[in-house]
Design an enzyme around this catalytic site. Structure first.
Site, PDB file in Angstrom:
ATOM      1  CB  SER A 247       0.074  -2.537   2.572  1.00 15.48           C
ATOM      2  OG  SER A 247       0.778  -1.676   3.077  1.00 15.48           O
ATOM      3  CE  LYS A 248      -0.884  -3.317  -4.708  1.00 20.16           C
ATOM      4  NZ  LYS A 248      -1.662  -2.694  -5.945  1.00 20.16           N
ATOM      5  NE  ARG A 249       2.569   0.714   5.797  1.00 20.75           N
ATOM      6  CZ  ARG A 249       1.400   0.157   6.291  1.00 20.75           C
ATOM      7  NH1 ARG A 249       0.218   0.517   5.350  1.00 20.75           N
ATOM      8  NH2 ARG A 249       0.967  -0.305   7.402  1.00 20.75           N
TER       9      ARG A 249
END
Length: 483
Positions: A247-249
């Protein structure tokens, strides 16, 4: 022996965001399969979610695939344009008795769901509308009463031989009669997908294994429509280094981001191919023709793949070192121009020198941005900036440094400008001073490039040329004393 049909595979993204790493990997595996077995790779834009679908996202998908070189073989299909066929296929199932009308309202369904939860039971539609008398159904339809179409799930088990997970089976009793057409007569996802895949003559459905729970429903729909089943392959999910779904994290997840981080498309493709597929042995670095030759579903893996950004950078370095300078130049030139290091016409005028510089720097770089950083000292005049850490480490004694640099400039000025002659002159100077070669070469490296790390010192001298190199050394000698 019957001839197998020509493979027709598809990549079917929703235009609700950019082309992400997982989608690009799915597209690549489909593309490789089509190219390996002489098939066709199709693109379908699943734009039925009008509220979230955007033209920008569609454009980003096209641009991402084009950057990777994953071109499709027919005109893109837009799912939203096939609404009438979706409805017609749903109506066919209503006519053949595999679907029925359901008049239960969302409020009624929600109330029954709450009642089931209060009893600590899982809610499942109880088919009450399937038990309505035909006359009652006809009366309510004629009265214009809103209703959906539900698929009548048969008894038994739905199973298939997955190209990744082998035999997969779902008990039908665990699947409720699912909606295929909403009350506004728009299709639910599974209905639209099956209708489109049948119309597009898709033979193999390769997608992420987060779709595996959709597959039994889709198989039921294929059978209800009297269509042949495709082969299914559910690809492993991609996780970050922490083992959680990417994910973007975890940083950049859109393919377009890597295009702007100095990653080559060939390296990105090579890296993506290894996320859930093994070519066999310990082989890692591959060209596209090699991946096509080696690709087979036997190499697809079940376990989740790990996205390691450092591995991607390493892979990119491997590809950079193999790209001919003439092919690399069109990618690097705009970056050098944007950084204000050179004009495009200057690089055209000095083409042979420029290509030699790229050959020198590419083997020491992991991204095209690295090449730009390393190229900076070669594209400036005598007045360069010096890295403070390099100065502190290599120019510790100002007077001694100035003396060494001045002597080095004098020796270099009197020899032929070629590596062997320059090395002989500087090593002779080191012997006369009673020091190792490093005592000459390291201060000289800082004087010539401003950096503590660079290509070999004689490569640097050759790329800079006599006049510029001597001017930098003389300037550095003065600056080292003045500090």
């Amino acid at each position: 022996m019957l001839a197998l049909p020509t493979p027709r595979v598809r990549f079917a993204p929703s235009p609700t965001g950019y082309l992400h790493v997982g989608g690009a990997r799915t597209a690549l595996f489909n593309w490789l399969y089509a190219r390996k077995f002489g098939g066709e790779f199709l693109l379908r834009i699943e734009d039925t979610d009008k509220a979230r679908s955007t033209d920008d996202s569609t454009r980003a998908i096209f641009e991402g695939l084009e950057w990777l070189g994953l071109y499709w073989d027919e005109e893109p299909v837009y799912q939203g344009a096939n609404l009438e066929r979706h409805r017609a296929d749903a109506d066919r199932m209503l006519a053949n008795g595999t679907a029925y009308r359901c008049f239960c309202t969302p409020a009624e369904l929600e109330e029954r769901r709450r009642e089931a939860e209060a009893r600590k039971e899982s809610f499942k539609y109880d088919r009450r509308c399937d038990r309505l008398p035909r006359e009652e159904v006809e009366r309510r339809v004629k009265a214009g009463e809103p209703h959906v179409l539900r698929f009548r799930v048969p008894e038994g088990t739905t199973e298939w031989d997955d190209l990744v997970h082998e035999r997969v089976a779902f008990p039908n009793k665990d699947i409720e009669d699912f909606v295929i057409l909403r009350s506004d007569r728009t299709p639910i996802y599974n209905m639209a997908v099956v209708s489109d895949d049948i119309a597009m003559r898709i033979t193999h459905v390769m997608r992420g294994d987060d779709h595996i729970s959709n597959t039994p429903k889709q198989i039921m729909l294929y059978r209800a429509l009297g269509a042949a089943l495709p082969r299914f392959a559910h690809l492993p999910m991609i996780h970050g280094m922490d083992g959680k779904k990417l994910s973007k994290r975890h940083g950049a997840t859109a393919v377009g981001d890597y295009q702007h981080l100095g990653i080559l498309p060939s390296a990105m493709l090579n890296f993506l191919a290894l996320l859930g597929w093994s070519p066999g042995g310990d082989r890692e670095v591959m060209t596209m023709p090699e991946m096509i030759e080696l690709f087979d579903t036997d190499g697809l893996q079940k376990k989740a793949a790990i996205f390691d950004p450092k591995k991607l950078e390493w892979m990119n370095g491997q590809h950079l070192s193999r790209v001919p300078a003439a092919e690399l130049a069109p990618r690097v030139t705009p970056l050098l121009v944007a950084a204000g290091l050179a004009g495009e016409q200057e690089l055209v005028r000095r083409r042979e020198w420029y290509l030699a510089l790229l050959d020198l720097l590419k083997v020491r770089s992991r991204t095209t941005d690295d090449i730009v950083r390393q190229a900076a000292p070669f594209l400036r005049g005598p007045d360069i900036e010096y890295d403070p850490e390099a100065m502190a480490k290599q120019w510790k004694d100002p007077a001694e440094t100035a003396s060494i640099l001045t002597a080095a400039a004098q020796r270099l000025a009197g020899v032929e400008w070629e590596p062997a002659a320059m090395e002989e002159a500087l090593r002779k100077l080191a012997d006369e001073l009673g020091v190792g070669g490093g005592k000459i070469f390291q201060p000289l490296r800082v004087a010539l490039t401003g950096l503590g790390v660079s290509p070999g010192i004689f490569d640097v001298l050759m790329m800079l040329g006599r006049d510029l190199a001597l001017a930098r050394i003389e300037r550095a000698a003065k600056i080292s004393v003045a500090r």
